[in-house]
Design an enzyme around this catalytic site. Structure first.
Site, PDB file in Angstrom:
ATOM      1  N   HIS A 145       1.806 -10.081  -1.357  1.00 47.47           N
ATOM      2  CA  HIS A 145       1.454  -8.660  -1.429  1.00 47.47           C
ATOM      3  C   HIS A 145       0.664  -8.347  -2.700  1.00 47.47           C
ATOM      4  CE1 HIS A 145       2.975  -4.296  -1.957  1.00 47.47           C
ATOM      5  NE2 HIS A 145       2.119  -4.280  -0.960  1.00 47.47           N
ATOM      6  N   HIS A 172      -5.117  -0.140  -5.562  1.00 46.52           N
ATOM      7  CA  HIS A 172      -4.207   0.495  -4.604  1.00 46.52           C
ATOM      8  C   HIS A 172      -4.335   2.013  -4.599  1.00 46.52           C
ATOM      9  CE1 HIS A 172      -0.371   2.181  -3.179  1.00 46.52           C
ATOM     10  NE2 HIS A 172      -0.298   1.122  -2.404  1.00 46.52           N
TER      11      HIS A 172
HETATM   12  O1  G3P Z   1      -0.589  -3.972   3.706  1.00 48.18           O
HETATM   13  C1  G3P Z   1       0.782  -3.861   3.543  1.00 48.18           C
HETATM   14  C2  G3P Z   1       1.180  -3.029   2.360  1.00 48.18           C
HETATM   15  O2  G3P Z   1       0.390  -3.367   1.269  1.00 48.18           O
HETATM   16  C3  G3P Z   1       1.084  -1.569   2.642  1.00 48.18           C
HETATM   17  O3  G3P Z   1       1.567  -0.775   1.603  1.00 48.18           O
HETATM   18  O4  G3P Z   1       1.217   0.775  -0.254  1.00 48.18           O
HETATM   19  O5  G3P Z   1       1.608  -1.621  -0.707  1.00 48.18           O
HETATM   20  O6  G3P Z   1      -0.544  -0.873   0.260  1.00 48.18           O
HETATM   21  P1  G3P Z   1       0.922  -0.621   0.160  1.00 48.18           P
HETATM   22 MG    MG Z   2      -1.537  -2.780   0.601  1.00 43.61          MG
END
Ligand code: G3P
Ligand code: MG
Length: 251
Positions: free
Chosen positions: A14, A56
């Site tokens: 992630h 992000h």
């Molecule tokens: O793509 C999965 C995840 O990254 C979605 O949540 O807020 O971490 O981008 P976020």
């Molecule tokens: Mg994400």
């Protein structure tokens, strides 16, 4: 109903290596690779003057030494920011990377990207189309076909624009918690091959319904190895995790 091919890993790092390094930087992706990961999720958006970069949030406040909206800055302004010191001294000076640079690194390193289209508010279509077209330009060489990114987004509009610009890339529709009642219809609208949900909202029944409707199931962000095992036991296809040091990479 036939279930589509799913050439993606069972585990995806992630934002690069999640929390161990500054998220959405090359350093984070390199750290994931050092832990054996060969798949990375990244958040991609447009600068004010049309460069795709990793970030992000809609602002630079949390993950750099800059202040203000990404959409209000040129790429040159963003490129001068320090996107590492907020995390720790070890990463001081780490730059915000472009999508192009990160994809080139991933191609060279055998890392498959899950490119999350993360539009700033009001730029959904523009960002979806830009990500799809740049991905197309990056992956023209048939030798790199095995590394084609999976495109995902919470924005139905961005996914429609991505589909229209470059339909050849697989798409996953992301959903927040709670899972909306129309999740299946929205996946179909964008031609997604997967639903990608908050792992805490998933149940065995939801996984079964997705598979019965020809959809793969991905989820974010599961950092607990026991929970990951439970999800795989339900037939979840891919888990996105920060915990690259606790959950070993699974191809
Ligand atoms: O793509 C999965 C995840 O990254 C979605 O949540 O807020 O971490 O981008 P976020
Ligand atoms: Mg994400």
């Amino acid at each position: 109903m036939n279930i589509p091919a799913w050439p993606y890993a069972k585990t995806i790092a992630h934002r690069g290596a999640g929390k161990l390094a500054p998220e959405n930087t090359l350093a984070a992706i390199r750290l994931g690779v050092a832990h054996g990961y060969r798949a990375a999720e990244i958040d991609v958006k447009l600068s004010g003057d049309g460069t795709l970069l990793l970030m992000h949030d809609d602002t630079t406040n949390r993950c750099s030494d800059g202040r203000g909206r990404v959409a209000a800055k040129t790429w040159h302004q963003l490129a001068l920011l320090d996107a590492g010191s907020w995390h720790s001294k070890d990463y001081a000076g780490e730059p915000i990377p472009t999508y192009w640079r990160v994809a080139k690194f991933c191609i060279a390193s055998g890392v498959t990207l899950n490119t999350e289209i993360k539009p700033c508010i009001g730029r959904e279509r523009e960002t979806g189309a830009a990500v799809a077209l740049e991905t197309q330009a990056l992956f023209t060489d048939p030798a790199h076909a095995a590394l084609k990114p999976l495109l995902s987004s919470f924005s139905t509009e961005a996914l429609i624009a991505a589909r229209d610009a470059a339909p050849e890339f697989d798409r996953a529709h992301l959903f927040d918690s709670p899972l909306p009642a129309d999740w299946l219809a929205r996946c179909k609208t964008v031609g997604a091959i997967a639903m990608d949900a908050n792992w805490r909202t998933l149940t065995q029944d939801i996984v079964n319904v997705a598979h019965a409707n020809g959809l793969r199931v991905a989820c974010y962000t599961c950092n607990d190895p026991d929970s990951a095992e439970k999800l795989w036991g339900w037939g979840v296809d891919t888990i996105i995790t920060d915990a690259v040091s606790l959950i070993p990479f699974r191809a």
